[in-house]
Write a protein that holds these residues in place. Structure first.
Motif, PDB file in Angstrom:
ATOM      1  N   TYR A  83     -16.973  48.732   8.129  1.00 35.97           N
ATOM      2  CA  TYR A  83     -16.296  47.896   7.129  1.00 35.97           C
ATOM      3  C   TYR A  83     -15.305  48.690   6.299  1.00 35.97           C
ATOM      4  O   TYR A  83     -15.518  49.867   6.018  1.00 35.97           O
ATOM      5  N   TYR A  94     -13.370  43.584   3.070  1.00 31.20           N
ATOM      6  CA  TYR A  94     -13.544  42.764   1.864  1.00 31.20           C
ATOM      7  C   TYR A  94     -12.749  43.382   0.717  1.00 31.20           C
ATOM      8  O   TYR A  94     -12.731  44.609   0.562  1.00 31.20           O
ATOM      9  N   TYR A 141     -12.913  43.471  -3.144  1.00 29.91           N
ATOM     10  CA  TYR A 141     -13.779  43.118  -4.272  1.00 29.91           C
ATOM     11  C   TYR A 141     -12.924  43.062  -5.529  1.00 29.91           C
ATOM     12  O   TYR A 141     -12.537  44.087  -6.073  1.00 29.91           O
ATOM     13  N   TYR A 154     -11.445  39.251   3.808  1.00 32.94           N
ATOM     14  CA  TYR A 154     -11.926  38.269   2.841  1.00 32.94           C
ATOM     15  C   TYR A 154     -11.845  38.810   1.417  1.00 32.94           C
ATOM     16  O   TYR A 154     -11.985  40.006   1.199  1.00 32.94           O
ATOM     17  N   HIS A 173     -13.753  38.925  -2.088  1.00 30.38           N
ATOM     18  CA  HIS A 173     -15.046  38.694  -2.726  1.00 30.38           C
ATOM     19  C   HIS A 173     -14.833  38.812  -4.221  1.00 30.38           C
ATOM     20  O   HIS A 173     -14.374  39.835  -4.706  1.00 30.38           O
ATOM     21  N   CYS A 188     -19.623  47.393 -11.312  1.00 36.49           N
ATOM     22  CA  CYS A 188     -19.314  47.129  -9.903  1.00 36.49           C
ATOM     23  C   CYS A 188     -18.094  47.904  -9.416  1.00 36.49           C
ATOM     24  O   CYS A 188     -17.794  47.900  -8.224  1.00 36.49           O
ATOM     25  N   SER A 201     -23.191  44.322  -4.798  1.00 32.23           N
ATOM     26  CA  SER A 201     -22.678  43.053  -5.296  1.00 32.23           C
ATOM     27  C   SER A 201     -22.155  42.178  -4.152  1.00 32.23           C
ATOM     28  O   SER A 201     -22.375  40.971  -4.130  1.00 32.23           O
ATOM     29  N   ILE A 202     -21.463  42.784  -3.182  1.00 28.89           N
ATOM     30  CA  ILE A 202     -20.991  41.991  -2.028  1.00 28.89           C
ATOM     31  C   ILE A 202     -22.195  41.432  -1.264  1.00 28.89           C
ATOM     32  O   ILE A 202     -22.173  40.316  -0.757  1.00 28.89           O
ATOM     33  N   GLU A 203     -23.273  42.214  -1.233  1.00 30.81           N
ATOM     34  CA  GLU A 203     -24.455  41.748  -0.495  1.00 30.81           C
ATOM     35  C   GLU A 203     -25.248  40.692  -1.260  1.00 30.81           C
ATOM     36  O   GLU A 203     -26.252  40.178  -0.767  1.00 30.81           O
ATOM     37  N   GLY A 204     -24.786  40.379  -2.482  1.00 27.63           N
ATOM     38  CA  GLY A 204     -25.419  39.289  -3.226  1.00 27.63           C
ATOM     39  C   GLY A 204     -26.532  39.730  -4.157  1.00 27.63           C
ATOM     40  O   GLY A 204     -27.356  38.916  -4.582  1.00 27.63           O
ATOM     41  N   TYR A 205     -26.562  41.026  -4.451  1.00 26.95           N
ATOM     42  CA  TYR A 205     -27.570  41.527  -5.389  1.00 26.95           C
ATOM     43  C   TYR A 205     -26.931  41.785  -6.754  1.00 26.95           C
ATOM     44  O   TYR A 205     -25.714  41.692  -6.910  1.00 26.95           O
ATOM     45  N   ARG A 206     -27.771  42.167  -7.733  1.00 29.22           N
ATOM     46  CA  ARG A 206     -27.227  42.651  -9.000  1.00 29.22           C
ATOM     47  C   ARG A 206     -26.470  43.932  -8.717  1.00 29.22           C
ATOM     48  O   ARG A 206     -26.890  44.723  -7.871  1.00 29.22           O
ATOM     49  N   GLY A 207     -25.374  44.144  -9.419  1.00 30.17           N
ATOM     50  CA  GLY A 207     -24.553  45.323  -9.144  1.00 30.17           C
ATOM     51  C   GLY A 207     -25.107  46.565  -9.795  1.00 30.17           C
ATOM     52  O   GLY A 207     -24.652  46.969 -10.856  1.00 30.17           O
ATOM     53  N   GLN A 208     -26.083  47.169  -9.171  1.00 27.66           N
ATOM     54  CA  GLN A 208     -26.654  48.397  -9.726  1.00 27.66           C
ATOM     55  C   GLN A 208     -26.463  49.537  -8.731  1.00 27.66           C
ATOM     56  O   GLN A 208     -26.718  49.380  -7.543  1.00 27.66           O
ATOM     57  N   TYR A 245     -24.053  46.415   4.272  1.00 34.79           N
ATOM     58  CA  TYR A 245     -25.050  45.996   5.264  1.00 34.79           C
ATOM     59  C   TYR A 245     -25.585  47.192   6.053  1.00 34.79           C
ATOM     60  O   TYR A 245     -25.849  47.100   7.257  1.00 34.79           O
ATOM     61  N   TYR A 293     -19.369  35.737   5.270  1.00 35.06           N
ATOM     62  CA  TYR A 293     -20.340  36.837   5.301  1.00 35.06           C
ATOM     63  C   TYR A 293     -21.299  36.722   6.486  1.00 35.06           C
ATOM     64  O   TYR A 293     -21.554  35.619   6.968  1.00 35.06           O
ATOM     65  N   LYS A 313     -27.086  35.305   1.796  1.00 31.14           N
ATOM     66  CA  LYS A 313     -27.340  35.895   0.478  1.00 31.14           C
ATOM     67  C   LYS A 313     -26.045  36.422  -0.151  1.00 31.14           C
ATOM     68  O   LYS A 313     -25.831  36.313  -1.362  1.00 31.14           O
ATOM     69  N   SER A 314     -25.163  36.971   0.697  1.00 29.98           N
ATOM     70  CA  SER A 314     -23.891  37.491   0.190  1.00 29.98           C
ATOM     71  C   SER A 314     -23.041  36.392  -0.451  1.00 29.98           C
ATOM     72  O   SER A 314     -22.184  36.672  -1.276  1.00 29.98           O
ATOM     73  N   MET A 333     -23.063  34.926  -4.987  1.00 29.67           N
ATOM     74  CA  MET A 333     -22.202  35.064  -6.168  1.00 29.67           C
ATOM     75  C   MET A 333     -21.142  33.973  -6.234  1.00 29.67           C
ATOM     76  O   MET A 333     -20.943  33.334  -7.255  1.00 29.67           O
ATOM     77  N   GLU A 334     -20.449  33.784  -5.110  1.00 33.05           N
ATOM     78  CA  GLU A 334     -19.360  32.799  -5.146  1.00 33.05           C
ATOM     79  C   GLU A 334     -19.871  31.368  -5.147  1.00 33.05           C
ATOM     80  O   GLU A 334     -19.245  30.474  -5.708  1.00 33.05           O
ATOM     81  N   GLU A 378     -31.377  36.097 -10.474  1.00 32.66           N
ATOM     82  CA  GLU A 378     -31.102  37.483 -10.860  1.00 32.66           C
ATOM     83  C   GLU A 378     -29.592  37.751 -10.867  1.00 32.66           C
ATOM     84  O   GLU A 378     -29.099  38.519 -11.681  1.00 32.66           O
ATOM     85  N   PHE A 435     -27.356  38.642 -14.369  1.00 30.05           N
ATOM     86  CA  PHE A 435     -26.764  39.986 -14.429  1.00 30.05           C
ATOM     87  C   PHE A 435     -25.280  39.961 -14.779  1.00 30.05           C
ATOM     88  O   PHE A 435     -24.812  40.740 -15.607  1.00 30.05           O
ATOM     89  N   TYR A 436     -24.541  39.087 -14.141  1.00 27.33           N
ATOM     90  CA  TYR A 436     -23.079  39.086 -14.309  1.00 27.33           C
ATOM     91  C   TYR A 436     -22.698  38.235 -15.521  1.00 27.33           C
ATOM     92  O   TYR A 436     -23.146  37.098 -15.653  1.00 27.33           O
TER      93      TYR A 436
END
Lengths: 420, 155
Positions: A75, A118, A120, A159, A161, A169, A178-185, A199, B17, B21-22, B25-26, B59, B63-64
């Motif tokens: 990627y 992507y 971001y 794409y 995002h 982030c 964050s791209i994977e849909g988690y909290r950005g930590q 991924y 995606y 799950k990705s 956010m959107e 979550e 967070f955001y």
């Protein structure tokens, strides 16, 4: 010097594909397809292009870390989460020349063998995100994206995002989370994204300005790029100048231009004829400079040698009326707001420091507050996963070390030393 | 409940995606566009549309900072940048002038639900400071007079 990265900054219609093609756009991509991916990586290495997001890591070297195995998905991610206070250069490229970024990303994708990329972009850049999406649609329509681009056999999808409010982030591992849909930590490195990124696949992450440098390097040649600036960090650089100058804005100048030239020649000097007091050279994480450092060359190595960071090239100028306690409070408040909460020293330390700075600013400072701030700094620095805590500490230490008398005055007299 | 339009939008987002799950956010951004904030119920609906657990959406929502979870805003959300570059050029005066003009404090909404006033950290518009964002739009090079005119134009 002719603008290359900001060519269209004053051209309201400059963002269209038609205009981009008229200016020689996508010619670098055609040139790219005539050589091998390894040739492109070598060209990037030869150009000594260093990451414009702040770290200054050599882009070609970063690309060369990607494994060559063609059976593994890879990627390209563009970091357009521009959030370092004082920075607004990526927005300039995205809004006025989105195809420059897109072309750079396709070339990067070809170089590392990535079929997907992507961008971001921070959530607040609604206008920029729409511009990018429209430009990507144009590129698909004319065959610069999608299957078998320009008959090269190379396929690439791109794409956008959209982030949604998180400075952290901009840190690369947080960006991927964050791209994977988690909290950005942020995550601990290694593994580095080049081996295990988006991924868990090999991934390169480059800043907008870095990727925008790629098409002109291919089109105009390495010699053009290295003819500007110091040998170890050459090329054009966009400086974002804000604060107390007559003409704030974006300036594309050779890497290595001095702060004095930027502030006094290009930006018309200090606003309203006042005197210079201090300047932050690379966004609020970068330790500030006083007048004795104005003649240093604005490139990665020189600024670092002088004890600060070129960072994103965000130059924030402060005149003689600026209260340094208040400025330190504002900067630290920002870091405490943006700490992601993962590491205790940063999460608790930045909030504590902000509290102390606030009470000094509002006339309730205690006699040993400076020592307390220094001790908090010591307990954050080097004890966190990412650089946010370190950035907060470096900035705060510079405020205190350069203007200790002002902090003392504020505590003792419960008011500012300067009159705004 | 999400509208059919939002659900269609979520289907489009999912295509970007390799996993659903990705798209979280959107998808939650699309849900927020319906009324300016999201509820627990909306987040469960997004989770269902993406076939992920509600807690995974919660979550992200928590967070955001741009997600307004259970926090309805006025029709116009005015966010004034308070970071360093804007502060050097008078962001405080702008915030004070807006508070006075609207008769509310930062963080509050006018009684007629017309305007919510917030402060924001750097919005990337430092060369044209001071600045503010109203819903999706940037307003730059602000002065107290200019802000007053802009506020009067918000219906």
């Amino acid at each position: 010097m002719e603008n290359v990265l900001l060519k269209n900054i004053n051209n309201p219609g400059g963002h269209t594909l038609k205009n981009y093609l008229a200016g020689g756009g996508y010619e670098a991509l055609k040139k790219t397809f005539k050589v091998t991916p390894d040739d492109i990586i070598q060209t990037m290495k030869d150009s000594h292009l260093r990451g414009r997001g702040g770290a200054g890591f050599p882009a070609g070297l970063k690309w060369s870390f990607i494994p060559k195995d063609p059976t593994v998905d890879k990627y390209v991610c563009c970091n357009a989460d521009e959030g370092e206070p004082g920075t607004f250069k990526d927005r300039g490229i995205i809004e006025y020349d989105p195809h420059l970024l897109i072309e750079g990303m396709i070339i990067a994708g070809y170089a590392i063998g990535a079929a997907t990329s992507y961008i971001y972009i921070r959530g607040e850049f609604e206008f920029g995100a729409k511009r990018l999406e429209a430009a990507i649609a144009e590129a698909y329509d004319k065959g610069y994206l999608g299957k078998d681009i320009l008959g090269s056999g190379f396929t690439h999808d791109m794409y956008v995002h959209r982030g949604f409010g998180a400075y952290i982030c901009g840190e690369e591992t947080a960006l991927l989370e964050s791209i994977e849909g988690y909290r950005g930590q942020p995550k601990k490195k290694p593994p580095f994204p080049a081996l295990s990124g988006l991924y868990s696949k090999p991934t390169i992450i480059n800043n907008v300005e870095t990727l925008a440098c790629v098409p002109p390097i291919i089109a105009k040649g390495v010699e053009w790029f290295t003819s500007m600036g110091p040998e170890k960090s050459p090329g054009p650089k966009i400086f974002c100048v804000s604060g107390h100058v007559e003409k704030p804005g974006l300036y594309e100048l050779p890497m290595g231009t001095t702060l004095r030239e930027i502030i006094f020649d290009h930006c018309g000097g200090i606003k309203d004829g006042k005197n210079f007091k201090a300047v932050i050279p690379g966004g609020v994480s970068a330790p500030l400079f006083k007048e004795d450092n104005l003649d240093i060359s604005m490139d990665f190595d020189s600024v670092m040698a002088a004890g600060s960071m070129l960072g994103s090239g965000a130059v924030i100028v402060m005149d003689e009326t600026t209260c340094m306690v208040k400025s330190a409070y504002i900067v630290n408040r920002f870091f405490s707001h943006e700490s992601c909460g993962k590491c205790t020293p940063c999460r608790e330390g930045t909030i504590w420091a902000t509290k102390v700075l606030r009470r000094i600013e509002y006339g309730a400072g205690r006699p040993d507050d400076i020592e307390l701030l220094e001790s908090i700094c010591d307990k954050i620095f080097g004890r966190t996963f990412c650089a946010l805590g370190d950035g907060a500490v470096m900035a705060l230490r510079a405020f205190i070390n350069n203007f200790r008398e002002e902090f003392k005055y504020h505590i003792e007299n419960k008011k500012c030393m300067v009159q705004a | 409940m999400l509208t059919d339009k939002t659900l269609e939008e979520i289907e489009r987002i999912k295509k970007k995606y390799p996993n659903t799950k990705s798209a979280c956010m959107e998808a939650l951004q699309a849900a927020q566009r319906e009324k300016g904030h999201v509820t627990e119920c909306d987040m469960r609906a997004v989770a269902e549309a993406l076939d992920i657990e509600p807690v995974e959406v919660q979550e992200v929502g928590g967070f955001y900072t741009m997600y307004n979870v259970e926090k309805p805003k006025g029709r116009h959300h005015v966010q004034v940048c308070r970071n360093l570059s804007c502060s050097l050029l008078g962001a405080e005066h702008i915030i004070l002038a807006i508070e006075q003009e609207l008769g509310i404090k930062t963080g509050e909404t006018t009684e007629d639900d017309r305007i919510t006033l917030s402060t924001a950290e750097c919005l990337g518009s430092c060369g044209t400071a001071p600045m503010m964002q109203i819903n999706d739009e940037f307003h730059e090079d602000l002065t107290v007079d200019k802000v007053s005119d802009i506020l009067k134009g918000l219906k």
